[in-house]
Design a protein around this motif. Structure first.
Motif, PDB file in Angstrom:
ATOM      1  N   ILE A  57      14.633  26.495 -65.841  1.00 22.23           N
ATOM      2  CA  ILE A  57      13.470  26.854 -65.857  1.00 22.23           C
ATOM      3  C   ILE A  57      13.209  25.472 -66.300  1.00 22.23           C
ATOM      4  O   ILE A  57      11.985  25.098 -65.586  1.00 22.23           O
ATOM      5  CB  ILE A  57      13.094  27.264 -67.005  1.00 22.23           C
ATOM      6  CG1 ILE A  57      13.831  29.351 -66.818  1.00 22.23           C
ATOM      7  CG2 ILE A  57      11.460  27.875 -67.266  1.00 22.23           C
ATOM      8  CD1 ILE A  57      13.532  29.886 -67.647  1.00 22.23           C
ATOM      9  N   MET A  58      13.592  24.545 -66.946  1.00 27.79           N
ATOM     10  CA  MET A  58      13.321  23.320 -67.502  1.00 27.79           C
ATOM     11  C   MET A  58      13.473  22.244 -66.250  1.00 27.79           C
ATOM     12  O   MET A  58      12.281  21.534 -65.520  1.00 27.79           O
ATOM     13  CB  MET A  58      14.285  22.840 -68.172  1.00 27.79           C
ATOM     14  CG  MET A  58      13.105  22.602 -69.571  1.00 27.79           C
ATOM     15  SD  MET A  58      14.851  22.229 -71.051  1.00 27.79           S
ATOM     16  CE  MET A  58      15.831  21.164 -70.402  1.00 27.79           C
ATOM     17  N   ALA A  59      14.250  22.627 -65.024  1.00 29.38           N
ATOM     18  CA  ALA A  59      14.387  21.422 -64.320  1.00 29.38           C
ATOM     19  C   ALA A  59      13.686  22.416 -63.156  1.00 29.38           C
ATOM     20  O   ALA A  59      13.040  21.315 -61.939  1.00 29.38           O
ATOM     21  CB  ALA A  59      15.964  21.882 -63.531  1.00 29.38           C
ATOM     22  N   ILE A  60      13.466  23.521 -62.342  1.00 31.01           N
ATOM     23  CA  ILE A  60      12.392  23.668 -61.898  1.00 31.01           C
ATOM     24  C   ILE A  60      11.173  23.359 -62.141  1.00 31.01           C
ATOM     25  O   ILE A  60      10.023  23.455 -61.248  1.00 31.01           O
ATOM     26  CB  ILE A  60      12.669  25.388 -61.573  1.00 31.01           C
ATOM     27  CG1 ILE A  60      13.778  25.978 -60.700  1.00 31.01           C
ATOM     28  CG2 ILE A  60      11.392  26.323 -60.742  1.00 31.01           C
ATOM     29  CD1 ILE A  60      14.601  27.222 -61.036  1.00 31.01           C
TER      30      ILE A  60
ATOM     31  N   HIS B  34      21.614  26.112 -61.669  1.00 33.92           N
ATOM     32  CA  HIS B  34      21.408  26.646 -62.614  1.00 33.92           C
ATOM     33  C   HIS B  34      21.460  27.950 -63.622  1.00 33.92           C
ATOM     34  O   HIS B  34      21.648  28.781 -64.305  1.00 33.92           O
ATOM     35  CB  HIS B  34      21.398  25.740 -64.069  1.00 33.92           C
ATOM     36  CG  HIS B  34      22.473  24.177 -64.320  1.00 33.92           C
ATOM     37  ND1 HIS B  34      23.876  24.147 -64.988  1.00 33.92           N
ATOM     38  CD2 HIS B  34      21.971  22.784 -63.248  1.00 33.92           C
ATOM     39  CE1 HIS B  34      23.469  23.025 -64.585  1.00 33.92           C
ATOM     40  NE2 HIS B  34      23.596  22.160 -63.450  1.00 33.92           N
ATOM     41  N   LEU B  35      20.475  28.200 -62.712  1.00 35.95           N
ATOM     42  CA  LEU B  35      19.023  29.490 -63.290  1.00 35.95           C
ATOM     43  C   LEU B  35      19.982  31.003 -63.084  1.00 35.95           C
ATOM     44  O   LEU B  35      20.393  31.567 -63.679  1.00 35.95           O
ATOM     45  CB  LEU B  35      18.090  29.260 -63.214  1.00 35.95           C
ATOM     46  CG  LEU B  35      17.622  31.384 -63.415  1.00 35.95           C
ATOM     47  CD1 LEU B  35      16.584  30.849 -64.758  1.00 35.95           C
ATOM     48  CD2 LEU B  35      16.219  31.162 -62.579  1.00 35.95           C
TER      49      LEU B  35
ATOM     50  N   ASP C  96      18.005  17.978 -54.879  1.00 38.69           N
ATOM     51  CA  ASP C  96      16.610  17.861 -55.505  1.00 38.69           C
ATOM     52  C   ASP C  96      16.466  18.853 -56.776  1.00 38.69           C
ATOM     53  O   ASP C  96      17.602  19.453 -57.460  1.00 38.69           O
ATOM     54  CB  ASP C  96      15.851  18.337 -54.924  1.00 38.69           C
ATOM     55  CG  ASP C  96      14.632  18.329 -55.008  1.00 38.69           C
ATOM     56  OD1 ASP C  96      14.040  17.541 -55.574  1.00 38.69           O
ATOM     57  OD2 ASP C  96      13.521  19.956 -55.348  1.00 38.69           O
ATOM     58  N   LEU C  97      15.592  17.895 -58.027  1.00 42.67           N
ATOM     59  CA  LEU C  97      16.207  18.570 -59.129  1.00 42.67           C
ATOM     60  C   LEU C  97      15.770  20.215 -59.407  1.00 42.67           C
ATOM     61  O   LEU C  97      16.150  21.142 -60.255  1.00 42.67           O
ATOM     62  CB  LEU C  97      15.298  17.864 -59.884  1.00 42.67           C
ATOM     63  CG  LEU C  97      15.522  17.729 -62.160  1.00 42.67           C
ATOM     64  CD1 LEU C  97      16.653  17.894 -61.886  1.00 42.67           C
ATOM     65  CD2 LEU C  97      13.724  17.219 -62.211  1.00 42.67           C
ATOM     66  N   THR C  98      14.647  20.912 -58.579  1.00 40.00           N
ATOM     67  CA  THR C  98      14.007  22.139 -58.042  1.00 40.00           C
ATOM     68  C   THR C  98      15.643  22.595 -57.983  1.00 40.00           C
ATOM     69  O   THR C  98      16.171  23.529 -58.509  1.00 40.00           O
ATOM     70  CB  THR C  98      13.464  22.088 -57.566  1.00 40.00           C
ATOM     71  OG1 THR C  98      12.092  21.314 -58.323  1.00 40.00           O
ATOM     72  CG2 THR C  98      12.900  23.146 -57.238  1.00 40.00           C
TER      73      THR C  98
END
Length: 149
Positions: free
Chosen positions: A40-43, A68-69, A60-62
């Motif tokens: 969630i933090m990365a999205i 990870h999610l 991409d960070l997203t």
């Protein structure tokens, strides 16, 4: 006649196996929850993450957030199966923990300390699921239902 009752040696083994399975379930559920939060933090593209422009496995960070999610959600679901002593959850738990290790290795440059912690935590889950004897049982010494490893 002796009034004290000494449990058979096999019940101690069963208690140990059940405890190790429960330990793996708790650790996997923690890894799952933390993976969900990290995703969630990365999205949301939080500023907690480091940017590394010259990394071979650059996503991409997203994209990392979604990986990870999804792994976190599956790990959390599998941990519920481990709490129920399901044989499928033991196999799947080992696989998910291995995937969590790979994902955290590949995302080391983005969040290095956290990635190392998650790698160690997932390694402990794999160890716990592989070391417990095949004839898992609950603490009372009764064999659990279903086919076991």
């Amino acid at each position: 006649m002796n009034a004290t009752h000494t449990p058979p040696a096999s019940s101690a083994k069963y208690a140990w196996a059940g405890g190790l399975r429960a330990f793996a379930a708790v650790m996997l559920s923690l890894a799952g929850l933390l993976g969900i939060f990290r995703g969630i933090m990365a999205i949301a593209e939080d500023e907690v993450f480091v940017t590394t422009p010259d990394y071979v496995f650059k996503f991409d960070l997203t994209g990392w957030g979604w990986i990870h999610l999804c792994l976190g959600i599956v790990a959390l679901l599998v941990s519920f199966g481990l709490f129920q002593a399901a044989a499928w959850a033991r196999y799947t738990g080992i696989g998910i923990a291995a995937l969590v290790i790979i994902a955290n290795f590949l995302s080391l440059p983005y969040y290095p300390w956290w990635s190392v912690i998650m790698i160690v935590m997932s390694g402990i889950v794999i160890w716990a699921l592989c070391v417990a004897p095949a004839d898992d049982a609950d603490v009372s010494g009764r064999p659990t239902g279903g086919r076991q490893l």
